[in-house]
Design a protein around this motif. Structure first.
Motif, PDB file in Angstrom:
ATOM      1  N   ARG A 279      -1.738  69.809  22.035  1.00 16.64           N
ATOM      2  CA  ARG A 279      -1.212  68.499  21.633  1.00 16.64           C
ATOM      3  C   ARG A 279       0.042  68.595  20.758  1.00 16.64           C
ATOM      4  O   ARG A 279       1.071  67.988  21.066  1.00 16.64           O
ATOM      5  CB  ARG A 279      -2.288  67.676  20.922  1.00 16.64           C
ATOM      6  CG  ARG A 279      -1.885  66.209  20.768  1.00 16.64           C
ATOM      7  CD  ARG A 279      -2.966  65.400  20.106  1.00 16.64           C
ATOM      8  NE  ARG A 279      -4.236  65.483  20.818  1.00 16.64           N
ATOM      9  CZ  ARG A 279      -5.339  66.047  20.331  1.00 16.64           C
ATOM     10  NH1 ARG A 279      -5.343  66.557  19.119  1.00 16.64           N
ATOM     11  NH2 ARG A 279      -6.441  66.094  21.052  1.00 16.64           N
ATOM     12  N   GLY A 280      -0.020  69.388  19.657  1.00 16.25           N
ATOM     13  CA  GLY A 280       1.081  69.436  18.696  1.00 16.25           C
ATOM     14  C   GLY A 280       2.401  69.793  19.354  1.00 16.25           C
ATOM     15  O   GLY A 280       3.368  69.012  19.317  1.00 16.25           O
ATOM     16  N   GLU A 281       2.444  70.944  20.018  1.00 10.12           N
ATOM     17  CA  GLU A 281       3.690  71.436  20.605  1.00 10.12           C
ATOM     18  C   GLU A 281       4.171  70.500  21.713  1.00 10.12           C
ATOM     19  O   GLU A 281       5.366  70.192  21.838  1.00 10.12           O
ATOM     20  CB  GLU A 281       3.432  72.846  21.169  1.00 10.12           C
ATOM     21  CG  GLU A 281       4.672  73.570  21.557  1.00 10.12           C
ATOM     22  CD  GLU A 281       4.348  74.940  22.171  1.00 10.12           C
ATOM     23  OE1 GLU A 281       3.254  75.483  21.921  1.00 10.12           O
ATOM     24  OE2 GLU A 281       5.213  75.443  22.911  1.00 10.12           O
ATOM     25  N   LEU A 283       3.466  67.283  22.161  1.00  7.37           N
ATOM     26  CA  LEU A 283       3.906  65.989  21.629  1.00  7.37           C
ATOM     27  C   LEU A 283       5.317  66.110  21.044  1.00  7.37           C
ATOM     28  O   LEU A 283       6.166  65.239  21.279  1.00  7.37           O
ATOM     29  CB  LEU A 283       2.921  65.521  20.554  1.00  7.37           C
ATOM     30  CG  LEU A 283       2.862  64.035  20.263  1.00  7.37           C
ATOM     31  CD1 LEU A 283       2.666  63.211  21.519  1.00  7.37           C
ATOM     32  CD2 LEU A 283       1.706  63.753  19.289  1.00  7.37           C
ATOM     33  N   ASP A 284       5.564  67.222  20.328  1.00 12.01           N
ATOM     34  CA  ASP A 284       6.911  67.452  19.777  1.00 12.01           C
ATOM     35  C   ASP A 284       7.937  67.445  20.897  1.00 12.01           C
ATOM     36  O   ASP A 284       9.002  66.843  20.790  1.00 12.01           O
ATOM     37  CB  ASP A 284       6.974  68.821  19.074  1.00 12.01           C
ATOM     38  CG  ASP A 284       6.359  68.743  17.687  1.00 12.01           C
ATOM     39  OD1 ASP A 284       6.065  67.613  17.242  1.00 12.01           O
ATOM     40  OD2 ASP A 284       6.164  69.808  17.077  1.00 12.01           O
ATOM     41  N   TYR A 285       7.597  68.164  21.965  1.00 14.25           N
ATOM     42  CA  TYR A 285       8.530  68.255  23.102  1.00 14.25           C
ATOM     43  C   TYR A 285       8.791  66.862  23.691  1.00 14.25           C
ATOM     44  O   TYR A 285       9.944  66.480  23.929  1.00 14.25           O
ATOM     45  CB  TYR A 285       7.965  69.191  24.186  1.00 14.25           C
ATOM     46  CG  TYR A 285       8.683  69.030  25.499  1.00 14.25           C
ATOM     47  CD1 TYR A 285       9.962  69.570  25.668  1.00 14.25           C
ATOM     48  CD2 TYR A 285       8.131  68.292  26.536  1.00 14.25           C
ATOM     49  CE1 TYR A 285      10.669  69.380  26.840  1.00 14.25           C
ATOM     50  CE2 TYR A 285       8.823  68.101  27.715  1.00 14.25           C
ATOM     51  CZ  TYR A 285      10.086  68.641  27.869  1.00 14.25           C
ATOM     52  OH  TYR A 285      10.784  68.440  29.015  1.00 14.25           O
ATOM     53  N   GLN A 287       8.442  63.966  22.269  1.00 14.03           N
ATOM     54  CA  GLN A 287       9.174  63.158  21.299  1.00 14.03           C
ATOM     55  C   GLN A 287      10.664  63.482  21.344  1.00 14.03           C
ATOM     56  O   GLN A 287      11.507  62.581  21.440  1.00 14.03           O
ATOM     57  CB  GLN A 287       8.609  63.456  19.898  1.00 14.03           C
ATOM     58  CG  GLN A 287       8.951  62.438  18.853  1.00 14.03           C
ATOM     59  CD  GLN A 287       8.346  61.073  19.167  1.00 14.03           C
ATOM     60  OE1 GLN A 287       7.152  60.962  19.289  1.00 14.03           O
ATOM     61  NE2 GLN A 287       9.193  60.060  19.342  1.00 14.03           N
ATOM     62  N   THR A 288      10.983  64.780  21.302  1.00 11.50           N
ATOM     63  CA  THR A 288      12.392  65.201  21.322  1.00 11.50           C
ATOM     64  C   THR A 288      13.056  64.750  22.618  1.00 11.50           C
ATOM     65  O   THR A 288      14.197  64.283  22.623  1.00 11.50           O
ATOM     66  CB  THR A 288      12.479  66.749  21.218  1.00 11.50           C
ATOM     67  OG1 THR A 288      11.539  67.170  20.245  1.00 11.50           O
ATOM     68  CG2 THR A 288      13.853  67.221  20.863  1.00 11.50           C
ATOM     69  N   THR A 289      12.323  64.905  23.722  1.00 11.73           N
ATOM     70  CA  THR A 289      12.898  64.519  25.022  1.00 11.73           C
ATOM     71  C   THR A 289      13.176  63.021  25.044  1.00 11.73           C
ATOM     72  O   THR A 289      14.249  62.588  25.473  1.00 11.73           O
ATOM     73  CB  THR A 289      11.921  64.896  26.169  1.00 11.73           C
ATOM     74  OG1 THR A 289      11.589  66.265  26.021  1.00 11.73           O
ATOM     75  CG2 THR A 289      12.545  64.670  27.535  1.00 11.73           C
ATOM     76  N   ASP A 291      13.648  61.030  22.489  1.00  8.21           N
ATOM     77  CA  ASP A 291      14.752  60.730  21.574  1.00  8.21           C
ATOM     78  C   ASP A 291      16.094  61.037  22.235  1.00  8.21           C
ATOM     79  O   ASP A 291      17.036  60.258  22.143  1.00  8.21           O
ATOM     80  CB  ASP A 291      14.631  61.556  20.281  1.00  8.21           C
ATOM     81  CG  ASP A 291      13.480  61.038  19.419  1.00  8.21           C
ATOM     82  OD1 ASP A 291      12.979  59.938  19.713  1.00  8.21           O
ATOM     83  OD2 ASP A 291      13.073  61.747  18.484  1.00  8.21           O
TER      84      ASP A 291
END
Ligand code: UTP
Length: 305
Positions: A279-281, A283-285, A287-289, A291
């Motif tokens: 989930r963590g990694e 979700l970060d990906y 989110q960045t995508t 954005d």
């Protein structure tokens, strides 16, 4: 009281053309969501509903499916030697009781109805479930279990349904429930892939069924219907006129159409995010995508004033 449902049919003889070229050599049902193939989700759902016998309707080029449920002694020995306990556990999901899995061939792809009919001798004279593994349903109580519980009250035939946008009705079997609402509704008519203007409702049949052996008898005499294929919907619809025992079941859960690329990608995101270790990694990906996709839009808006 209705007889218990202990047999499930998994029709997996289709070409899976929407996933070509991948499906040239890999059956669609072996495509993974994260690390488990679609068929594993279907098998687990059937098990949770009390199914003991698993009948696959296969075709040429589907041997990977048979191998998936076979033992893998060399792999297991290597994992044991390396003390890979987590992987040994993961592999156990594919264990099936000896004799619990049967395969029957559909020699010609003549439609879903024909595929189910090919399993008639293995089904015999008892109610049975049908699961289309490319419909993956994420639910707290697995969808087929919900249906089996409802079926204990109603008996007869039961199809899983969900509301779809009116513009999409021509892709589904659609039921007429005469304006009723509720979890279990009596079906007055069923039509396969109607034009939007002719559709009696927007309640679509999706890939879970509990059927009586009468449907197999109907399939025996059925001519090809929509799309030139022998339609399971048509054989079930005949039971409405004869016995009036067809029920539409509104399941609780989210269905992903993993037979389509978009649905498959959505399921990959949903099942990926559901995994604690990813989930963590992930979700970060995401989110960045997101954005980075939004940024040019924001810049455009600013430039426009
Ligand atoms: P689909 O309509 O999704 O067809 O079949 P398909 O071949 O799997 O995929 P596309 O449309 O070419 O991409 C619905 C279900 O019915 C089975 C399929 O394997 C799938 O599980 N089926 C369909 C059969 O077993 N036999 C058939 O003749 C047709």
């Amino acid at each position: 009281m209705s007889r218990k449902v202990t047999k499930a049919v998994f029709p997996v003889a289709g070409f899976g053309t929407r996933f070509l070229p991948a499906t040239k050599s890999v059956p669609k049902e072996i495509l993974p969501l994260v690390d488990r193939p679609l068929i594993q989700y279907a098998i687990d759902e059937a098990r949770a509903a009390g199914v003991k016998e698993f009948i696959f309707v296969t075709s040429r080029g589907k041997s990977a499916l048979e191998d998936y449920f076979d033992g893998a002694p060399e792999l297991e020995a290597a994992l044991h030697e390396g003390k890979k306990t987590a992987l040994i556990e993961a592999l156990k999901q594919t264990d099936m009781d000896s004799g619990a899995v049967a395969y029957v061939r559909q020699q010609e792809r003549r439609g879903l109805g024909h595929a189910v009919w090919c399993a008639r001798r293995l089904i015999g004279d008892e109610p049975f479930a049908v699961i289309l593994p490319d419909d993956v349903i994420d639910a707290e109580t697995p969808c087929l279990k919900q249906m089996v519980e409802a079926y204990a009250e109603t008996g007869g035939n039961m199809v899983a349904t969900m509301e779809v946008p009116h513009a999409s009705v021509s892709s589904y079997g659609i039921v007429d429930v005469g304006g009723q609402t509720g979890t279990t509704m009596s079906v007055r008519a069923m039509v396969e892939k109607p034009k939007a203007a002719d559709a009696p409702s927007n309640f679509a049949v999706i890939g879970r069924y509990i059927l009586t052996p009468n449907v197999l008898k109907n399939l025996e005499k059925l001519e090809a219907g929509a799309g030139g294929e022998v339609q399971l919907t048509d054989a079930i619809a005949q039971e409405i006129g004869r016995r009036g025992d067809v029920h539409a079941f509104r399941f609780r859960g989210q269905r992903f159409d993993c037979g389509s690329k978009s649905g498959y990608l959505q399921a990959t995101v949903a099942f990926g995010l559901a995994r604690d270790e990813l989930r963590g990694e992930f979700l970060d990906y995401l989110q960045t995508t997101l954005d980075s996709l939004r940024e040019p839009l924001r810049e455009k808006a600013v430039a426009r004033g």
